[in-house]
Scaffold this motif. Structure first.
Motif, mmCIF file in Angstrom:
data_model
loop_
_atom_site.group_PDB
_atom_site.id
_atom_site.type_symbol
_atom_site.label_atom_id
_atom_site.label_comp_id
_atom_site.label_asym_id
_atom_site.label_seq_id
_atom_site.Cartn_x
_atom_site.Cartn_y
_atom_site.Cartn_z
ATOM 1 N N PRO A 356 44.021 32.982 26.576
ATOM 2 C CA PRO A 356 43.986 34.402 26.189
ATOM 3 C C PRO A 356 42.698 35.123 26.597
ATOM 4 O O PRO A 356 42.696 36.352 26.749
ATOM 5 C CB PRO A 356 44.132 34.355 24.659
ATOM 6 N N TRP A 357 41.599 34.378 26.790
ATOM 7 C CA TRP A 357 40.319 34.998 27.166
ATOM 8 C C TRP A 357 40.127 35.095 28.680
ATOM 9 O O TRP A 357 39.129 35.609 29.139
ATOM 10 C CB TRP A 357 39.159 34.225 26.536
ATOM 11 N N PHE A 358 41.119 34.602 29.437
ATOM 12 C CA PHE A 358 40.999 34.678 30.891
ATOM 13 C C PHE A 358 42.230 35.329 31.531
ATOM 14 O O PHE A 358 42.911 34.722 32.355
ATOM 15 C CB PHE A 358 40.771 33.280 31.487
ATOM 16 N N PRO A 359 42.523 36.596 31.135
ATOM 17 C CA PRO A 359 43.604 37.303 31.841
ATOM 18 C C PRO A 359 43.208 37.501 33.301
ATOM 19 O O PRO A 359 42.032 37.748 33.614
ATOM 20 C CB PRO A 359 43.702 38.635 31.097
ATOM 21 N N ALA A 360 44.164 37.361 34.185
ATOM 22 C CA ALA A 360 43.868 37.375 35.622
ATOM 23 C C ALA A 360 43.082 38.617 36.030
ATOM 24 O O ALA A 360 42.135 38.527 36.826
ATOM 25 C CB ALA A 360 45.170 37.275 36.421
ATOM 26 N N GLU A 361 43.451 39.779 35.491
ATOM 27 C CA GLU A 361 42.784 41.021 35.911
ATOM 28 C C GLU A 361 41.310 41.012 35.523
ATOM 29 O O GLU A 361 40.449 41.461 36.288
ATOM 30 C CB GLU A 361 43.487 42.242 35.294
ATOM 31 N N LYS A 362 41.019 40.511 34.329
ATOM 32 C CA LYS A 362 39.624 40.444 33.874
ATOM 33 C C LYS A 362 38.828 39.457 34.721
ATOM 34 O O LYS A 362 37.672 39.715 35.093
ATOM 35 C CB LYS A 362 39.584 40.020 32.396
ATOM 36 N N VAL A 363 39.455 38.328 35.044
ATOM 37 C CA VAL A 363 38.779 37.320 35.857
ATOM 38 C C VAL A 363 38.457 37.883 37.235
ATOM 39 O O VAL A 363 37.342 37.712 37.752
ATOM 40 C CB VAL A 363 39.638 36.049 35.979
ATOM 41 N N ILE A 364 39.421 38.577 37.824
ATOM 42 C CA ILE A 364 39.207 39.128 39.165
ATOM 43 C C ILE A 364 38.095 40.174 39.150
ATOM 44 O O ILE A 364 37.182 40.147 39.986
ATOM 45 C CB ILE A 364 40.522 39.738 39.712
ATOM 46 N N SER A 365 38.150 41.097 38.197
ATOM 47 C CA SER A 365 37.108 42.140 38.151
ATOM 48 C C SER A 365 35.742 41.514 37.861
ATOM 49 O O SER A 365 34.722 41.938 38.419
ATOM 50 C CB SER A 365 37.451 43.203 37.103
ATOM 51 N N GLY A 366 35.713 40.492 37.000
ATOM 52 C CA GLY A 366 34.452 39.814 36.713
ATOM 53 C C GLY A 366 33.924 39.049 37.912
ATOM 54 O O GLY A 366 32.710 39.014 38.164
ATOM 55 N N MET A 367 34.826 38.427 38.647
ATOM 56 C CA MET A 367 34.431 37.712 39.866
ATOM 57 C C MET A 367 33.815 38.678 40.869
ATOM 58 O O MET A 367 32.800 38.365 41.519
ATOM 59 C CB MET A 367 35.656 37.020 40.465
#
Length: 678
Positions: A356-367
Motif C-alpha cells: 500500500p505504501w508503494f503505488p506505482a505512480e508514487k514510485v515513478i514520480s519519486g524515482m
C-alpha cells in the motif's frame, strides 16, 4: 506494399507494423547495405573517419531502427505470426553480420585508418571505436581461411536460431500451465492482492468462478511465499522448475535439453575456430576480466566468504520450521514460505504489507525526483505517442528545458509477454552534421497490474527492480557520446554494464530516498517509521543464501563454457557446482537450466558473473555517496560526468577510477550484504 519499417520515422510506428512487413524490410535493408559497403570500398583508396566510420554508422542505424521494434514486439506482444517473421530474419541478420565482420577489404580499410596520420587527429572516443572495430573483426573470423569463414558463418547463423527457439520454448512452457482453484480454502494464507489478481485472471480466461494460477512471476511468487497449502506449493514449484524440460507437465513438447547441448557444442566450436581454448576465453575478449582464472578466483573467493553464513542462515530456517511449525524436513517448495514466516517473526514485516505504501505512480514520480537531485535532469510524460499496448507510457528526459533522451515504460505482466525485466535500446544517440539523434530506451517489467479500482501496488522488491532497469536506461539516455558504437551502453564491457543499474538500487534502501518513493495509495502518508525500521533491518535477511544462489548460477555458467567437452553432462556440472557452493539442494527433477534464458537465449553466456562483479563496482561507487551525502549534488554530477555520460567511450576501469579515485574493493559489497567474515 507500403512498409512502415522502411519509413525514416523519429519513433517506431508500432500500430502500423505487421508481421508481413518484417522479412521484406530486413531483406531490402540488408541488400542496400551490402551494396553500399561494396561501393564505399571501391570509391575510396584512403580512409578517414568521415569516409569510413560515419557512413557505416548510418547504414547500421537504418537496420537497427527497423529491427529494434520487431525484436521488442516479439518479446512484449508475441504472436504466432510475429514469431515466425522474427525467426525467419535471424539467419539473415546473422549472415549479414558475419559477412561484414569477415570482409577483408573492410578490415584493411580500418587498419589503414588506424595506421594513418588521420588517426592521430581523432578524439579518444573515436579512437576507441576504431580499436573496438579491429578487435571485433578478429572475433568475427576475418583472418580465417575461406572454408573456416564459411563454417564460422554457419555456426553463428545456427546459434541465433537455436537461442531464439530456446526462448520460445520457455515462453510457451510458461504460458501452457495454469491451474483453476475452485475452493478458496486451498489458497489460505494468500494476500488479498494476489487473490484479486487470480480472480481477475480467471475472469479474463472466461471462468465464471474460481481463481486462476499461472507461472508468470506475479502469480507464481505469492503462492510460493504465502500459500499455506503445501501440496499446491509443491505442484506450482514442480511446474515452474521443470519448464521447458522432459520433466515438465507437457513432457518433451517444449524440452530445451538438446538445444542446450547443441548451443554449448556450437559455441565451443566457434571459439575454437578463432584459436580460443573455450567459449569462456572468447567471451572475455570483450570484458573487463583478463582471463578465466581471474573470474573463477573471484567467484570462488566470494563463495568461500559467503557459504559459512549461508549455512548458518539455512540452519536457522530449518530450526524455525521445526520448532515453530512442526515441519521435520524442509523441501524446496517450503523455502520461500517458511523464510517469509521467519522474516515476519524476526522483523514483523512482509513484502505484501508494504504494497500500500508503494503505488506505482508514487514510485515513478519519486524515482524521477531521486534522479533529478542526483543528476540535475527532469522528466515529462508525452501523450499521443504510438505504442504497442495501452498500458505503455512515454517520457521525455530533459536537461535545462532541452530534451536529451526519451523512453517507453511498460510495467505490467500480461499474456504473450516475456517474463522478467529489462532495458533495451530503441534509438541510439549519434551526431551527424550537427544533427543529434536522441537516445530512446525501452524499459520493461512484469509487475502485478491494477486490480479493479485499486491502483498498481508494488512490493519493495519490485521497486528495487524498477530502479535497476531505470539505471540501465539512464546509462543509455544520458550519454553525451556522439558516436553510436560507444554511445550509452554500446561498447561497454559486459561485466561493467550492470554498474549503473545496481548503483541506482541503493536509493531504495536509504531513508531519504524512501521518503520520496513511498506514500500510502489512499492517504499519501509516508511509510511509518516502525515499518521503515523493520524494512531496513530486514534488508540483509538471508543475504548470504541469496549470494551463494547467484554464485551457483555464475559458476555453473562459467564452468559449462570453460570446461566444455563433447558429451558434457550439463546436469552433472550443475550438481557439482551445487555441492561446492549451494546450501539448498533442489530435488532431482528440478531443471532450472532449461529456462536459464540469460545464458542460453540472452547475452550472458560465460558472463553471468558480471552481476556479481558489477555489484562490487556499484557498492564501492555508492560508498562515496555514503561518505559525502547520498544526495550530494557535486558527487552526483561526477558520477554523471564520469560514468553515465561517457558510455563506452573509455575502458570501464579508467572511468571507475576517475570517479572513485582508486580501483574497486570488495569490502563495500560484503558490508552492504551484511556478510561478516569469520
Amino acid at each position: 506494399m507500403n512498409n512502415p519499417l522502411l519509413d525514416p520515422t523519429e519513433l517506431p510506428p508500432f500500430s502500423r507494423i505487421k508481421p508481413e512487413h518484417v522479412k521484406p524490410a530486413i531483406e531490402q535493408i540488408i541488400r542496400d547495405n551490402e551494396s553500399f559497403v561494396d561501393g564505399l570500398l571501391q570509391d575510396n583508396k584512403e580512409f578517414s573517419w568521415d569516409t569510413l566510420q560515419l557512413p557505416l554508422d548510418t547504414i547500421n542505424d537504418k537496420l537497427s531502427k527497423a529491427w529494434s521494434p520487431v525484436g521488442h514486439m516479439n518479446a512484449v506482444v508475441n504472436s504466432e505470426d510475429l514469431r515466425e517473421a522474427y525467426n525467419a530474419c535471424l539467419p539473415l541478420l546473422s549472415e549479414y553480420s558475419t559477412k561484414l565482420g569477415q570482409n577483408r577489404a573492410l578490415f584493411e580499410a580500418y587498419q589503414q585508418l588506424s595506421n594513418s596520420d588521420a588517426f592521430g587527429t581523432l578524439d579518444a572516443a573515436q579512437k576507441k571505436v576504431i580499436r573496438d572495430q579491429l578487435r571485433d573483426f578478429r572475433l568475427a573470423g576475418v583472418a580465417l581461411p575461406d572454408d573456416k569463414k564459411e563454417q564460422f558463418k554457419e555456426l553463428k547463423k545456427t546459434l541465433s536460431e537455436l537461442t531464439s527457439q530456446f526462448s520460445d520454448n520457455v515462453l510457451d512452457a510458461t504460458m501452457a500451465w495454469t491451474k483453476l482453484i475452485e475452493n478458496k480454502e486451498d489458497l489460505a494464507g494468500m494476500p488479498d492482492s494476489a487473490l484479486a489478481g487470480a480472480k481477475q485472471l480467471a475472469e479474463a480466461k472466461g471462468h465464471q468462478q474460481g481463481w486462476l494460477i499461472n507461472l508468470d512471476f506475479p502469480s507464481f511468487f505469492p503462492v510460493m511465499t504465502y500459500c499455506d497449502n503445501r501440496a499446491l506449493r509443491q505442484e506450482v514449484y514442480t511446474a515452474y522448475s521443470t519448464r521447458a524440460s522432459d520433466q515438465g507437465p507437457d513432457g518433451s513438447k517444449f524440452d530445451n535439453s538438446e538445444k542446450i547441448n547443441e548451443i554449448l557444442k556450437l559455441r565451443h566450436q566457434l571459439a575454437g575456430l578463432l584459436g580460443f581454448k573455450n567459449y569462456a576465453e572468447y567471451s572475455l575478449a570483450t570484458k573487463m576480466a583478463d582471463d578465466p582464472g581471474q573470474v573463477m578466483a573471484f567467484l570462488e573467493d566470494l563463495a568461500r566468504r559467503s557459504k559459512p553464513q549461508a549455512e548458518q542462515e539455512l540452519a536457522e530456517l530449518q530450526a524455525f520450521a521445526k520448532d515453530e511449525c512442526g515441519l521435520e524436513l524442509l523441501q524446496a517448495w517450503d523455502i520461500g514460505y517458511y523464510s517469509e514466516k521467519l522474516r515476519q517473526a524476526r522483523y514483523a514485516i512482509s513484502q505484501e504489507e508494504l504494497r500500500p505504501w508503494f503505488p506505482a505512480e508514487k514510485v515513478i514520480s519519486g524515482m524521477f525526483e531521486v534522479t533529478s537531485r542526483l543528476f540535475g535532469i527532469h522528466f515529462e510524460q508525452a501523450e499521443g505517442i504510438d505504442c504497442w499496448h495501452p498500458d505503455v507510457r512515454f517520457y521525455n528526459v530533459c536537461s535545462d528545458s532541452k530534451i536529451i533522451g526519451r523512453f517507453y515504460l511498460d510495467l505490467y505482466a500480461r499474456e504473450n509477454k516475456r517474463g522478467g525485466a529489462w532495458m533495451d535500446e530503441c534509438r541510439v544517440r549519434r551526431v551527424t552534421h550537427d544533427q543529434v539523434q536522441l537516445p530512446v530506451a525501452y524499459l520493461t517489467c512484469n509487475f502485478t497490474p491494477p486490480v479493479g479500482s485499486k491502483p498498481a501496488l508494488l512490493t519493495h522488491d519490485e521497486v528495487v527492480t524498477l530502479f535497476h532497469e531505470f539505471g540501465h536506461g539512464l546509462h543509455h539516455m544520458l550519454t553525451k557520446v556522439d558516436y553510436a558504437p560507444v554511445s550509452g551502453i554500446n561498447g561497454v564491457a559486459w561485466d561493467a554494464v550492470e554498474l549503473p543499474s545496481q548503483f541506482m538500487e541503493n536509493w531504495c534502501w536509504e531513508k531519504e530516498g524512501l521518503a520520496l518513493i513511498s506514500g500510502h495509495y489512499e492517504t499519501n502518508e509516508p511509510l511509518p517509521s516502525d515499518k521503515l525500521k523493520k524494512l531496513l533491518a530486514a534488508r540483509n535477511f538471508q543475504s548470504a543464501m541469496m549470494m551463494v544462489r547467484q554464485l551457483e548460477f555464475s559458476l555453473f555458467d562459467f564452468r559449462l563454457h570453460k570446461d566444455y567437452q563433447e558429451g558434457i553432462n550439463v546436469q552433472d556440472v550443475l550438481n557439482k557446482v551445487r555441492n561446492q557452493v549451494a546450501v539448498v539442494i533442489p530435488p532431482v527433477f528440478n531443471r532450472f537450466q532449461n529456462s536459464f534464458s540469460h545464458i542460453f537465449a540472452g547475452g550472458y553466456a560465460a558472463g553471468y558473473y558480471s552481476y556479481k562483479w558489477a555489484e562490487v563496482l556499484s557498492a564501492d561507487a555508492f560508498s562515496r555517496f555514503e561518505e559525502e551525502g547520498i544526495f550530494n549534488e557535486a558527487t552526483g554530477r561526477v558520477f554523471l560526468n564520469e560514468i553515465l555520460e561517457k558510455g563506452g567511450s573509455a575502458e570501464p576501469m579508467e572511468l571507475f577510477v576517475n570517479f572513485r579515485g582508486r580501483e574497486p574493493k570488495i569490502d563495500a559489497l560484503l558490508r552492504h550484504s551484511g556478510i561478516l567474515e569469520s
